[in-house]
Scaffold this active site. Structure first.
Site, PDB file in Angstrom:
ATOM      1  CG  ASP A  45      82.939  32.771 -91.483  1.00  0.00           C
ATOM      2  OD1 ASP A  45      81.671  32.592 -91.895  1.00  0.00           O
ATOM      3  OD2 ASP A  45      83.581  33.429 -91.822  1.00  0.00           O
ATOM      4  CG  HIS A  46      76.644  28.721 -90.760  1.00  0.00           C
ATOM      5  ND1 HIS A  46      77.102  27.576 -91.140  1.00  0.00           N
ATOM      6  CD2 HIS A  46      75.650  28.366 -90.073  1.00  0.00           C
ATOM      7  CE1 HIS A  46      76.273  26.489 -90.828  1.00  0.00           C
ATOM      8  NE2 HIS A  46      75.321  27.163 -90.053  1.00  0.00           N
ATOM      9  NE  ARG A  47      82.476  33.695 -94.784  1.00  0.00           N
ATOM     10  CZ  ARG A  47      83.472  34.888 -95.010  1.00  0.00           C
ATOM     11  NH1 ARG A  47      83.480  35.450 -96.040  1.00  0.00           N
ATOM     12  NH2 ARG A  47      84.186  34.972 -94.150  1.00  0.00           N
TER      13      ARG A  47
END
Length: 457
Positions: A428-430
């Site tokens: 998850d690039h968040r």
């Protein structure tokens, strides 16, 4: 007097709203005891067996097999004081003949009650004193009406159990043995549309096969040679689909790939399998991958975190509940190895073997499938090299562990055959930036390529 209790469908895991009735282990008339398993249900997380909270006699099944109901819906009615009903029926014969003709006179009544309402006599039930104001005629009919909650309109002569039981409201369950039920399910035949030809209205294999070949009603259009079948979306499949859609369209996925020479790992596995400590343990490559993941997560805690959208916080976890994606007859489930970071390689191997066995048998409990922190999907067992896995909701990373193959590899300038596998990490690039994701994947690869690197962690 009979005392009826209705059992509502419970929430077997936090947040569940519905479940499907898989199998009834009882039928009207059966005696149940506290903690007897009386039904198996399938929730969005697993198949669960429910125990009975009372002693008593089953009077009605309120939900049919295959039906999905909401939590809190009554599913069964149990008479928790069946002896009371028997006591009312006891003085049906003249009082002076208690030690003589009474048992003979009572036998046909009890047999008829068994056919009519589905339960037989209970040992010792006649010891309770009858109510003096109960008329003799009413005493014979009393056990019939309350036990089944039979509608007053049903007064036709009793021919078979099937004919009598069928009018019972909502709780009618076709009479068929388990092999016949399985045959009907495999052939797509609805048992509720079949009249049994066996003793007491029991549905036989011949009835199912005949129903399969019987002409369809005129109102239904049948396409000759149809090559389609429709299966309702429910249970584990429904929950998995919703979770994957939510994850794919909520978390921005990034997937990175790494090809690794795992020859040293496979050589170590061969040596350990011959050692006394691992001789009785099923030591698979997955156990090494699991150990590598929990060790690498120490150096990159970002992959073992969670995104809390409601609180607008990133939750970093100092424990690893390792999820292992498992294919089961009911669909994909992801049971967890709790505190996997505290387990040795041997303990991990044992835990993974037990987890897989339970999952294949469909006995994974809902509690074992929640609260994961990071997941491995072992696509290699299917001969697949790699993939782009979707992150499980509530987590931020998932590792795909591919098949281990003999491939040409360059070692010290020479092309030699080696054991090679591919890894794929979705994150998850968040929460996880490219740097953290790449470092974690590289660490996992290094540990598999040279297990001795673990001494430096």
């Amino acid at each position: 007097m009979p005392q009826y209790q209705q059992f509502p469908l419970p929430d077997t895991a936090e947040g569940l709203t519905e479940a499907e009735i898989l199998t009834w282990h009882v039928k009207p008339g059966d005696t149940v005891r506290v903690n007897d398993v009386f039904v198996e249900i399938e929730t969005a997380k697993a198949a669960v067996e429910l125990p009975c909270p009372w002693d008593g006699v089953v009077t009605e099944l309120l939900v049919q097999v295959g039906q999905t109901v909401e939590v809190g819906t009554p599913i069964i009615t149990i008479d928790v004081d069946p002896a009371g009903a028997a006591a009312v029926a006891a003085p049906a014969a003249p009082a002076p003949a208690v030690n003589g003709a009474a048992p003979e006179a009572a036998a046909p009544v009890e047999e008829r009650v068994a056919n009519l309402v589905g339960y037989g006599p209970r040992t010792g039930a006649a010891k309770r004193r009858a109510r003096k104001d109960a008329p003799a005629a009413a005493s014979v009919a009393a056990p019939v009406v309350p036990a089944v909650v039979e509608p007053p309109r049903v007064e036709a002569p009793v021919v078979t159990q099937h004919v009598v039981v069928e009018p019972v409201s909502g709780g009618y369950v076709p009479l068929a043995k388990p092999p016949v039920r399985k045959l009907a399910k495999d052939l797509g035949v609805d048992l509720y549309g079949i009249t049994g030809s066996g003793p007491g209205g029991v549905i036989t294999r011949e009835d199912v096969e005949q129903a399969l070949t019987a002409p369809a009603p005129a109102s239904v259009e049948v396409v000759a040679g149809a090559r389609e079948r429709r299966v309702p979306i429910k249970g584990v499949r429904k929950a998995t689909a919703q979770a994957m859609v939510d994850s794919a369209f909520t978390a921005p996925h990034v997937t990175e790939f790494l090809t690794v020479d795992v020859t040293p790992m496979m050589e170590l596995r061969a040596r350990l399998k011959n050692s006394p400590e691992f001789r009785d343990v099923k030591l698979t490559p997955l156990a090494f991958a699991a150990k590598a993941v929990v060790l690498a997560a120490r150096r990159t805690p970002d992959v073992n975190a969670a995104w809390d959208a409601a609180a607008q916080e990133i939750v970093y976890k100092d424990y690893v509940h390792l999820g292992i994606a498992a294919a089961t007859p009911r669909g994909l489930v992801v049971p967890k190895v709790r505190d996997a970071d505290r387990l040795s390689l041997r303990e991990l191997a044992i835990a993974l073997d037990e987890l897989a066995t339970v999952a294949r048998n469909g006995k994974t409990t809902p509690a074992d499938m929640v609260g994961g922190t990071i997941t491995i999907t072992n696509v290699g067992v299917f001969g697949v090299d790699t993939g782009t896995p979707i992150i499980n909701p509530g987590e931020v990373a998932i590792l795909a562990f591919g098949a281990i193959r003999d491939m040409p590899w360059v070692v010290d300038g020479q092309v030699v055959p080696r054991k090679v596998c591919q890894l794929a990490l979705s994150f998850d690039h968040r929460v996880v930036d490219g740097q953290q994701g790449s470092r974690f994947l590289a660490d996992v690869g290094a540990l598999l390529a040279d297990p001795g690197v673990a001494l430096t962690y």
